[in-house]
Design a protein around this motif. Structure first.
Motif, PDB file in Angstrom:
ATOM      1  N   MET A 147      -4.833  32.609   4.095  1.00  0.00           N
ATOM      2  CA  MET A 147      -4.634  34.060   4.115  1.00  0.00           C
ATOM      3  C   MET A 147      -4.290  34.522   2.715  1.00  0.00           C
ATOM      4  SD  MET A 147      -1.906  36.286   6.351  1.00  0.00           S
ATOM      5  CE  MET A 147      -2.607  35.702   7.881  1.00  0.00           C
ATOM      6  N   ARG A 148      -5.020  35.511   2.242  1.00  0.00           N
ATOM      7  CA  ARG A 148      -4.775  36.039   0.912  1.00  0.00           C
ATOM      8  C   ARG A 148      -3.549  36.945   0.917  1.00  0.00           C
ATOM      9  NH1 ARG A 148     -10.480  38.518  -0.755  1.00  0.00           N
ATOM     10  NH2 ARG A 148     -10.280  39.281   1.373  1.00  0.00           N
ATOM     11  N   SER A 149      -2.898  37.020  -0.218  1.00  0.00           N
ATOM     12  CA  SER A 149      -1.704  37.840  -0.340  1.00  0.00           C
ATOM     13  C   SER A 149      -1.962  39.003  -1.293  1.00  0.00           C
ATOM     14  CB  SER A 149      -0.534  37.001  -0.870  1.00  0.00           C
ATOM     15  OG  SER A 149       0.578  37.823  -1.168  1.00  0.00           O
ATOM     16  N   TYR A 150      -1.304  40.127  -1.018  1.00  0.00           N
ATOM     17  CA  TYR A 150      -1.356  41.249  -1.937  1.00  0.00           C
ATOM     18  C   TYR A 150      -0.503  40.992  -3.179  1.00  0.00           C
ATOM     19  CZ  TYR A 150      -3.599  44.104   1.671  1.00  0.00           C
ATOM     20  OH  TYR A 150      -4.464  44.612   2.600  1.00  0.00           O
ATOM     21  N   SER A 151       0.407  40.016  -3.089  1.00  0.00           N
ATOM     22  CA  SER A 151       1.286  39.662  -4.211  1.00  0.00           C
ATOM     23  C   SER A 151       2.051  40.882  -4.723  1.00  0.00           C
ATOM     24  CB  SER A 151       0.478  39.016  -5.353  1.00  0.00           C
ATOM     25  OG  SER A 151      -0.135  37.831  -4.912  1.00  0.00           O
ATOM     26  N   GLN A 152       2.585  41.654  -3.770  1.00  0.00           N
ATOM     27  CA  GLN A 152       3.383  42.825  -4.118  1.00  0.00           C
ATOM     28  C   GLN A 152       4.770  42.682  -3.499  1.00  0.00           C
ATOM     29  OE1 GLN A 152       1.410  46.439  -2.967  1.00  0.00           O
ATOM     30  NE2 GLN A 152      -0.506  45.910  -4.020  1.00  0.00           N
ATOM     31  N   TYR A 153       5.794  43.024  -4.276  1.00  0.00           N
ATOM     32  CA  TYR A 153       7.156  42.973  -3.770  1.00  0.00           C
ATOM     33  C   TYR A 153       7.467  44.283  -3.048  1.00  0.00           C
ATOM     34  CZ  TYR A 153      12.092  41.854  -3.419  1.00  0.00           C
ATOM     35  OH  TYR A 153      13.356  41.575  -2.931  1.00  0.00           O
ATOM     36  N   CYS A 154       6.871  44.407  -1.877  1.00  0.00           N
ATOM     37  CA  CYS A 154       6.970  45.605  -1.043  1.00  0.00           C
ATOM     38  C   CYS A 154       6.912  45.141   0.399  1.00  0.00           C
ATOM     39  CB  CYS A 154       5.824  46.562  -1.362  1.00  0.00           C
ATOM     40  SG  CYS A 154       5.533  47.821  -0.098  1.00  0.00           S
ATOM     41  N   VAL A 157       5.878  46.606   3.096  1.00  0.00           N
ATOM     42  CA  VAL A 157       4.605  46.916   3.750  1.00  0.00           C
ATOM     43  C   VAL A 157       3.550  45.894   3.359  1.00  0.00           C
ATOM     44  CG1 VAL A 157       2.746  48.607   3.954  1.00  0.00           C
ATOM     45  CG2 VAL A 157       5.119  49.384   3.902  1.00  0.00           C
ATOM     46  N   ALA A 158       3.465  45.600   2.061  1.00  0.00           N
ATOM     47  CA  ALA A 158       2.480  44.624   1.591  1.00  0.00           C
ATOM     48  C   ALA A 158       2.765  43.244   2.171  1.00  0.00           C
ATOM     49  CB  ALA A 158       2.476  44.583   0.063  1.00  0.00           C
ATOM     50  N   LYS A 159       4.035  42.859   2.208  1.00  0.00           N
ATOM     51  CA  LYS A 159       4.376  41.541   2.737  1.00  0.00           C
ATOM     52  C   LYS A 159       4.093  41.455   4.237  1.00  0.00           C
ATOM     53  CE  LYS A 159       7.593  40.004  -0.809  1.00  0.00           C
ATOM     54  NZ  LYS A 159       6.710  38.889  -1.199  1.00  0.00           N
ATOM     55  N   ALA A 160       4.309  42.559   4.965  1.00  0.00           N
ATOM     56  CA  ALA A 160       3.970  42.566   6.384  1.00  0.00           C
ATOM     57  C   ALA A 160       2.466  42.418   6.575  1.00  0.00           C
ATOM     58  CB  ALA A 160       4.462  43.858   7.033  1.00  0.00           C
ATOM     59  N   LEU A 161       1.691  43.106   5.738  1.00  0.00           N
ATOM     60  CA  LEU A 161       0.241  43.015   5.852  1.00  0.00           C
ATOM     61  C   LEU A 161      -0.280  41.650   5.419  1.00  0.00           C
ATOM     62  CD1 LEU A 161      -0.819  46.571   4.641  1.00  0.00           C
ATOM     63  CD2 LEU A 161      -0.906  45.663   6.969  1.00  0.00           C
ATOM     64  N   ASP A 162       0.457  40.970   4.559  1.00  0.00           N
ATOM     65  CA  ASP A 162       0.095  39.590   4.238  1.00  0.00           C
ATOM     66  C   ASP A 162       0.061  38.738   5.508  1.00  0.00           C
ATOM     67  OD1 ASP A 162      -0.096  40.084   1.533  1.00  0.00           O
ATOM     68  OD2 ASP A 162       1.863  39.223   1.032  1.00  0.00           O
ATOM     69  N   VAL A 163       0.921  39.073   6.473  1.00  0.00           N
ATOM     70  CA  VAL A 163       1.040  38.278   7.700  1.00  0.00           C
ATOM     71  C   VAL A 163       0.131  38.794   8.810  1.00  0.00           C
ATOM     72  CG1 VAL A 163       2.638  37.476   9.498  1.00  0.00           C
ATOM     73  CG2 VAL A 163       3.414  37.673   7.126  1.00  0.00           C
ATOM     74  N   VAL A 164       0.067  40.115   8.990  1.00  0.00           N
ATOM     75  CA  VAL A 164      -0.644  40.651  10.162  1.00  0.00           C
ATOM     76  C   VAL A 164      -1.811  41.564   9.787  1.00  0.00           C
ATOM     77  CG1 VAL A 164       1.401  40.501  11.612  1.00  0.00           C
ATOM     78  CG2 VAL A 164       0.923  42.641  10.403  1.00  0.00           C
ATOM     79  N   GLY A 165      -2.172  41.612   8.521  1.00  0.00           N
ATOM     80  CA  GLY A 165      -3.193  42.559   8.094  1.00  0.00           C
ATOM     81  C   GLY A 165      -4.622  42.086   8.245  1.00  0.00           C
ATOM     82  N   ASP A 166      -4.838  40.798   8.551  1.00  0.00           N
ATOM     83  CA  ASP A 166      -6.206  40.320   8.697  1.00  0.00           C
ATOM     84  C   ASP A 166      -6.834  40.845   9.981  1.00  0.00           C
ATOM     85  OD1 ASP A 166      -6.374  38.938   6.340  1.00  0.00           O
ATOM     86  OD2 ASP A 166      -5.816  37.003   7.197  1.00  0.00           O
ATOM     87  N   ARG A 167      -8.156  40.937   9.983  1.00  0.00           N
ATOM     88  CA  ARG A 167      -8.894  41.436  11.148  1.00  0.00           C
ATOM     89  C   ARG A 167      -8.585  40.578  12.374  1.00  0.00           C
ATOM     90  NH1 ARG A 167     -14.704  41.486  12.958  1.00  0.00           N
ATOM     91  NH2 ARG A 167     -15.059  43.567  13.822  1.00  0.00           N
ATOM     92  N   LEU A 179     -10.683  32.951  16.282  1.00  0.00           N
ATOM     93  CA  LEU A 179      -9.513  33.076  17.156  1.00  0.00           C
ATOM     94  C   LEU A 179      -8.587  31.887  16.955  1.00  0.00           C
ATOM     95  CD1 LEU A 179      -7.829  34.319  19.392  1.00  0.00           C
ATOM     96  CD2 LEU A 179      -9.389  33.276  21.064  1.00  0.00           C
ATOM     97  N   ALA A 180      -9.142  30.689  16.877  1.00  0.00           N
ATOM     98  CA  ALA A 180      -8.316  29.500  16.658  1.00  0.00           C
ATOM     99  C   ALA A 180      -7.579  29.595  15.326  1.00  0.00           C
ATOM    100  CB  ALA A 180      -9.187  28.244  16.708  1.00  0.00           C
ATOM    101  N   ASP A 181      -8.263  30.067  14.288  1.00  0.00           N
ATOM    102  CA  ASP A 181      -7.629  30.219  12.974  1.00  0.00           C
ATOM    103  C   ASP A 181      -6.488  31.231  13.028  1.00  0.00           C
ATOM    104  OD1 ASP A 181      -9.379  28.410  11.863  1.00  0.00           O
ATOM    105  OD2 ASP A 181     -10.689  29.939  10.961  1.00  0.00           O
ATOM    106  N   ARG A 182      -6.727  32.372  13.670  1.00  0.00           N
ATOM    107  CA  ARG A 182      -5.701  33.406  13.732  1.00  0.00           C
ATOM    108  C   ARG A 182      -4.488  32.929  14.530  1.00  0.00           C
ATOM    109  NH1 ARG A 182      -8.097  34.929  10.033  1.00  0.00           N
ATOM    110  NH2 ARG A 182      -9.256  36.887   9.783  1.00  0.00           N
ATOM    111  N   LEU A 183      -4.710  32.193  15.600  1.00  0.00           N
ATOM    112  CA  LEU A 183      -3.587  31.685  16.391  1.00  0.00           C
ATOM    113  C   LEU A 183      -2.754  30.711  15.567  1.00  0.00           C
ATOM    114  CD1 LEU A 183      -5.362  31.152  19.836  1.00  0.00           C
ATOM    115  CD2 LEU A 183      -3.627  32.876  19.293  1.00  0.00           C
ATOM    116  N   ARG A 184      -3.411  29.861  14.785  1.00  0.00           N
ATOM    117  CA  ARG A 184      -2.674  28.930  13.922  1.00  0.00           C
ATOM    118  C   ARG A 184      -1.863  29.693  12.883  1.00  0.00           C
ATOM    119  NH1 ARG A 184      -7.307  25.533  14.481  1.00  0.00           N
ATOM    120  NH2 ARG A 184      -8.294  26.545  12.691  1.00  0.00           N
ATOM    121  N   GLU A 185      -2.454  30.738  12.307  1.00  0.00           N
ATOM    122  CA  GLU A 185      -1.744  31.526  11.302  1.00  0.00           C
ATOM    123  C   GLU A 185      -0.526  32.222  11.905  1.00  0.00           C
ATOM    124  OE1 GLU A 185      -4.847  34.059   9.983  1.00  0.00           O
ATOM    125  OE2 GLU A 185      -5.875  32.509   8.813  1.00  0.00           O
TER     126      GLU A 185
END
Length: 217
Positions: free
Chosen positions: A1-8, A10-20, A52-58
């Motif tokens: 999973m790619r990161s926005y690399s922002q100390y915010c 919102v950005a850190k939350a999207l690092d975790v749950v922002g993928d399709r 789906l398998a990838d997202r569940l692991r993440e």
């Protein structure tokens, strides 16, 4: 999973749950509770098996869900949200409410699943006659069947069918949503392709007294 690399946050939350698909997996687990892999596949039409398998692991790595060995008769691995994952419920509700005006656009090839009515039930419907006996209302939207239980001031949705409901509402998902959101009065349901049988009093008991903001027409 790619990161926005922002100390915010919102950005850190999207690092975790922002993928399709990620938040839609959370939506399914919130709506269904413990779910088998096949349940999640059925509730996420269009998702590839490997994705789906990838997202569940993440989600598991992020501490948002657990894998649990279910006892017989299920006797298989099921997925459930952790408290951290369940905390996303507010996010899902806000997104769902924000998206209500977008429901005006309905395409015949749009998929629909009965459990997706759980948010509209919580958002639009209420027991306006809590002193009356409990009732159940069956919803038939496309080929999906769910039950709405009403009683003691509470309105809830369950996924199994009931052979003896007090009322039945049948029609297309957009028409059901328009009725639930108050944009179709019960008296005009038939004109919009909705069939209401049984106790109309039971149906009127839960419908909003005024249209919800936005439009579903």
């Amino acid at each position: 999973m790619r990161s926005y690399s922002q100390y915010c946050s919102v950005a850190k939350a999207l690092d975790v749950v922002g993928d399709r698909w990620t938040l839609l997996i959370v939506r399914e687990l919130l709506a269904r509770g413990q779910s088998r892999y096949t349940d999640l596949r059925a509730g996420l039409p269009g998702i590839a098996t490997n994705l789906l398998a990838d997202r569940l692991r993440e989600l598991e790595t992020a501490g948002l869900l657990d894998r649990v060995a279910a006892p017989p008769p299920v006797a298989t691995t099921v997925f459930q949200l952790t408290p951290r994952g369940e905390a996303l419920g507010g996010v899902i509700r806000e997104l769902g409410q924000w998206g209500v005006p977008l429901m005006a656009e309905y395409r015949p090839d749009d998929s629909f699943r009965g459990q997706w009515l759980r948010l509209p039930v919580r958002t639009f419907l209420a027991d306006h006659e809590p002193g009356q006996p409990a009732v159940s209302i069956q919803i038939r939207a496309d080929d999906q069947i769910v039950m709405i239980d009403v009683g003691a001031g509470e309105v809830s949705l369950r996924l199994e069918a009931d052979p003896h409901p007090d009322a039945v509402i049948a029609g297309s998902p957009p028409s059901v949503l328009a009725l639930f959101s108050g944009h179709i009065p019960l008296s005009s349901a038939a004109e919009r392709g909705l069939e209401v049988t049984g106790s109309t009093e039971a149906v009127a008991r839960i419908l909003p007294r005024r249209p919800y903001g936005g439009t579903t027409d």
